[in-house]
Design a protein around this motif. Structure first.
Motif, PDB file in Angstrom:
ATOM      1  N   VAL A 153       0.834  -1.203   0.000  1.00 24.30           N
ATOM      2  CA  VAL A 153       0.000   0.000   0.000  1.00 24.30           C
ATOM      3  C   VAL A 153       0.868   1.252   0.000  1.00 24.30           C
ATOM      4  CG1 VAL A 153      -1.715   1.320   1.299  1.00 24.30           C
ATOM      5  CG2 VAL A 153      -1.917  -1.177   1.138  1.00 24.30           C
ATOM      6  N   SER A 154       1.913   1.264   0.838  1.00 27.19           N
ATOM      7  CA  SER A 154       2.767   2.453   0.924  1.00 27.19           C
ATOM      8  C   SER A 154       3.507   2.713  -0.384  1.00 27.19           C
ATOM      9  CB  SER A 154       3.766   2.303   2.073  1.00 27.19           C
ATOM     10  OG  SER A 154       4.747   1.315   1.791  1.00 27.19           O
ATOM     11  N   LEU A 155       3.830   1.651  -1.126  1.00 28.81           N
ATOM     12  CA  LEU A 155       4.543   1.813  -2.393  1.00 28.81           C
ATOM     13  C   LEU A 155       3.686   2.488  -3.458  1.00 28.81           C
ATOM     14  CD1 LEU A 155       6.425  -1.598  -2.569  1.00 28.81           C
ATOM     15  CD2 LEU A 155       7.467   0.660  -2.353  1.00 28.81           C
ATOM     16  N   GLY A 156       2.373   2.453  -3.277  1.00 32.67           N
ATOM     17  CA  GLY A 156       1.493   3.170  -4.185  1.00 32.67           C
ATOM     18  C   GLY A 156       1.273   4.606  -3.767  1.00 32.67           C
ATOM     19  N   LEU A 157       1.709   4.947  -2.563  1.00 27.05           N
ATOM     20  CA  LEU A 157       1.499   6.296  -2.033  1.00 27.05           C
ATOM     21  C   LEU A 157       2.764   7.140  -2.024  1.00 27.05           C
ATOM     22  CD1 LEU A 157      -0.725   5.341   1.051  1.00 27.05           C
ATOM     23  CD2 LEU A 157      -1.501   6.244  -1.149  1.00 27.05           C
ATOM     24  N   ALA A 158       3.927   6.506  -2.128  1.00 24.32           N
ATOM     25  CA  ALA A 158       5.199   7.230  -2.066  1.00 24.32           C
ATOM     26  C   ALA A 158       6.189   6.597  -3.029  1.00 24.32           C
ATOM     27  CB  ALA A 158       5.752   7.206  -0.633  1.00 24.32           C
ATOM     28  N   PRO A 159       7.215   7.347  -3.454  1.00 21.07           N
ATOM     29  CA  PRO A 159       8.250   6.764  -4.324  1.00 21.07           C
ATOM     30  C   PRO A 159       8.916   5.575  -3.653  1.00 21.07           C
ATOM     31  CG  PRO A 159       8.446   9.161  -4.270  1.00 21.07           C
ATOM     32  CD  PRO A 159       7.434   8.778  -3.218  1.00 21.07           C
ATOM     33  N   VAL A 160       9.387   4.648  -4.449  1.00 16.81           N
ATOM     34  CA  VAL A 160      10.016   3.440  -3.910  1.00 16.81           C
ATOM     35  C   VAL A 160      11.227   3.785  -3.059  1.00 16.81           C
ATOM     36  CG1 VAL A 160      11.456   3.089  -5.963  1.00 16.81           C
ATOM     37  CG2 VAL A 160      10.887   1.147  -4.518  1.00 16.81           C
ATOM     38  N   SER A 161      11.917   4.885  -3.395  1.00 13.85           N
ATOM     39  CA  SER A 161      13.105   5.286  -2.644  1.00 13.85           C
ATOM     40  C   SER A 161      12.760   5.958  -1.328  1.00 13.85           C
ATOM     41  CB  SER A 161      13.980   6.225  -3.490  1.00 13.85           C
ATOM     42  OG  SER A 161      13.215   7.296  -4.000  1.00 13.85           O
ATOM     43  N   VAL A 162      11.463   6.122  -1.021  1.00 13.22           N
ATOM     44  CA  VAL A 162      11.024   6.622   0.281  1.00 13.22           C
ATOM     45  C   VAL A 162      10.388   5.494   1.083  1.00 13.22           C
ATOM     46  CG1 VAL A 162       9.415   8.157   1.473  1.00 13.22           C
ATOM     47  CG2 VAL A 162      10.694   8.986  -0.498  1.00 13.22           C
ATOM     48  N   ALA A 163       9.410   4.808   0.486  1.00 15.57           N
ATOM     49  CA  ALA A 163       8.664   3.778   1.202  1.00 15.57           C
ATOM     50  C   ALA A 163       9.540   2.587   1.576  1.00 15.57           C
ATOM     51  CB  ALA A 163       7.480   3.314   0.353  1.00 15.57           C
ATOM     52  N   GLN A 164      10.320   2.085   0.641  1.00 19.45           N
ATOM     53  CA  GLN A 164      11.142   0.906   0.912  1.00 19.45           C
ATOM     54  C   GLN A 164      12.226   1.171   1.959  1.00 19.45           C
ATOM     55  OE1 GLN A 164      10.680  -2.143   0.039  1.00 19.45           O
ATOM     56  NE2 GLN A 164      12.592  -3.000   0.849  1.00 19.45           N
ATOM     57  N   PRO A 165      12.987   2.268   1.863  1.00 15.37           N
ATOM     58  CA  PRO A 165      13.966   2.537   2.928  1.00 15.37           C
ATOM     59  C   PRO A 165      13.322   2.738   4.290  1.00 15.37           C
ATOM     60  CG  PRO A 165      14.506   3.798   0.979  1.00 15.37           C
ATOM     61  CD  PRO A 165      13.155   3.195   0.737  1.00 15.37           C
ATOM     62  N   ALA A 166      12.175   3.413   4.345  1.00 14.15           N
ATOM     63  CA  ALA A 166      11.501   3.620   5.631  1.00 14.15           C
ATOM     64  C   ALA A 166      11.093   2.286   6.240  1.00 14.15           C
ATOM     65  CB  ALA A 166      10.280   4.515   5.440  1.00 14.15           C
ATOM     66  N   PHE A 167      10.582   1.375   5.420  1.00 12.40           N
ATOM     67  CA  PHE A 167      10.189   0.051   5.898  1.00 12.40           C
ATOM     68  C   PHE A 167      11.403  -0.715   6.420  1.00 12.40           C
ATOM     69  CE2 PHE A 167       9.458  -4.486   5.147  1.00 12.40           C
ATOM     70  CZ  PHE A 167       8.248  -4.681   5.797  1.00 12.40           C
ATOM     71  N   ALA A 168      12.488  -0.727   5.637  1.00 14.88           N
ATOM     72  CA  ALA A 168      13.683  -1.470   6.025  1.00 14.88           C
ATOM     73  C   ALA A 168      14.309  -0.893   7.292  1.00 14.88           C
ATOM     74  CB  ALA A 168      14.705  -1.462   4.883  1.00 14.88           C
ATOM     75  N   ALA A 169      14.355   0.440   7.400  1.00 14.68           N
ATOM     76  CA  ALA A 169      14.915   1.061   8.598  1.00 14.68           C
ATOM     77  C   ALA A 169      14.060   0.747   9.816  1.00 14.68           C
ATOM     78  CB  ALA A 169      15.016   2.578   8.399  1.00 14.68           C
ATOM     79  N   GLY A 170      12.750   0.738   9.638  1.00 12.47           N
ATOM     80  CA  GLY A 170      11.857   0.400  10.743  1.00 12.47           C
ATOM     81  C   GLY A 170      12.055  -1.016  11.232  1.00 12.47           C
ATOM     82  N   VAL A 171      12.252  -1.949  10.307  1.00 13.13           N
ATOM     83  CA  VAL A 171      12.500  -3.345  10.682  1.00 13.13           C
ATOM     84  C   VAL A 171      13.826  -3.468  11.441  1.00 13.13           C
ATOM     85  CG1 VAL A 171      12.982  -5.655   9.788  1.00 13.13           C
ATOM     86  CG2 VAL A 171      11.128  -4.295   8.799  1.00 13.13           C
ATOM     87  N   ALA A 172      14.873  -2.793  10.939  1.00 13.44           N
ATOM     88  CA  ALA A 172      16.180  -2.871  11.596  1.00 13.44           C
ATOM     89  C   ALA A 172      16.120  -2.327  13.016  1.00 13.44           C
ATOM     90  CB  ALA A 172      17.224  -2.098  10.779  1.00 13.44           C
ATOM     91  N   CYS A 173      15.481  -1.175  13.178  1.00 13.77           N
ATOM     92  CA  CYS A 173      15.381  -0.579  14.516  1.00 13.77           C
ATOM     93  C   CYS A 173      14.523  -1.450  15.433  1.00 13.77           C
ATOM     94  CB  CYS A 173      14.784   0.822  14.414  1.00 13.77           C
ATOM     95  SG  CYS A 173      15.868   2.019  13.627  1.00 13.77           S
TER      96      CYS A 173
END
Length: 311
Positions: A65-85
């Motif tokens: 859902v987020s990938l349809g709302l934001a550029p891939v270079s925003v949504a994907q890094p935010a998701f990955a950073a959230g998982v790491a933290c």
């Protein structure tokens, strides 16, 4: 902004599922990609693993859902950073000892992905459609390459480390993410209900399922050999870099024209490579420690007691 928040919330849900899966895996029989039927039986008959998988799948849907709302270079890094933290916090709460390299790697990773996010602050447009035949070829070629490398290593009797398998899992999950980006684009263009028929007629959900299935098998195998704080950052970095690069190209999301923004983008990618190097140095020791703990957990103790599992 909404897409960024959805990605972060999805990361929290995904991390909870990942943690539950890990604890279930460390108390189960050993699994191997070379024994697919045994692997499926061990995983699918473990209720705790199935519950964790359901949470992780829900988090993945949120990412779509987020990938349809934001550029891939925003949504994907935010998701990955959230998982790491999230993994770092859970690991510390459970009392697991982290090495200095792991602290540095998990600290650098959010910074790297944050730089990637900041590099889109100039209002980069969100791409919702791609050249379908090229998208299909890239996804299939990526999944086939991951399977070929793992199969070749296993067929020759070579041991494939958890980190190497995590990288392969990351690429397979990245190929699924590209199809998720396509599904997210359909949702953004048509709305939820009107997107159902176009989605079913497109290759996106089916190739997403293929990439997700291959990625999860490789990732679960690597996670049983090690722990989430090792395998997840490696898989996330590999999948994140692959998906950001290929997603930007395939969906026509232009790189920043501003030199400062472009520098942030390049710096973010450079730091993600640093994460891989830092984590890779600790893999052998962590795999040995995990194997020893799993042997202790599965061995019968006095009066049926079993040692507590750790992340």
């Amino acid at each position: 902004m909404i897409g960024l928040l959805v990605a972060l919330l999805s990361a929290v849900v995904y991390t909870v599922g990942l943690t539950v899966e890990q604890r279930a895996l460390h108390g189960s029989e050993s699994i191997s990609v070379n024994r697919p039927l045994h692997l499926a039986r061990v995983l699918l008959t473990n209720p705790r693993w199935v519950a964790g998988c359901a949470f992780a799948a829900l988090g993945s849907v949120g990412l779509v859902v987020s990938l349809g709302l934001a550029p891939v270079s925003v949504a994907q890094p935010a998701f990955a950073a959230g998982v790491a933290c999230g993994i770092l916090v859970i690991t510390l709460v459970l009392g697991e000892r982290l090495t200095r390299g792991e602290y540095v790697a998990l600290g650098v990773m959010p910074v790297a992905l944050g730089l990637l996010s900041l590099s889109t602050a100039d209002g980069t447009a969100t791409g919702t459609t791609a050249h379908t035949p090229l998208l299909v070829i890239v996804s299939l070629a990526t999944v086939a390459s991951c399977l070929a490398v793992v199969g070749l290593a296993g067929g020759r009797g070579r041991y494939m480390s958890a980190a190497a398998m995590g990288i392969a899992a990351g690429f397979a999950q990245g190929s699924a993410g590209l199809q998720g980006k396509g599904l997210g684009g359909l949702l953004a263009d048509h709305g939820l209900w009107d997107a159902v028929v176009p989605a079913l007629l497109s290759p996106h959900p089916y190739l997403y399922a293929v990439g997700w299935a291959v990625g999860i098998v490789l990732f679960q195998t690597s996670m049983q050999r090690s722990r989430a704080s090792i395998t997840a950052p490696v898989a996330n970095v590999a999948g994140n870099v692959f998906m950001v690069v290929m997603g930007t190209l395939l969906f026509g999301e232009r790189l920043p024209d501003d030199p400062v923004m472009l520098g942030l983008r390049i710096g973010g990618f450079a730091l993600t490579l640093v994460v891989v190097v830092l984590v890779r140095g600790n893999v052998a020791r962590v795999e040995a420690d995990t194997s020893r703990r799993r042997a202790q957990d599965t061995a019968p103790g006095p009066a049926g007691a079993r040692p507590a599992q750790s992340l």
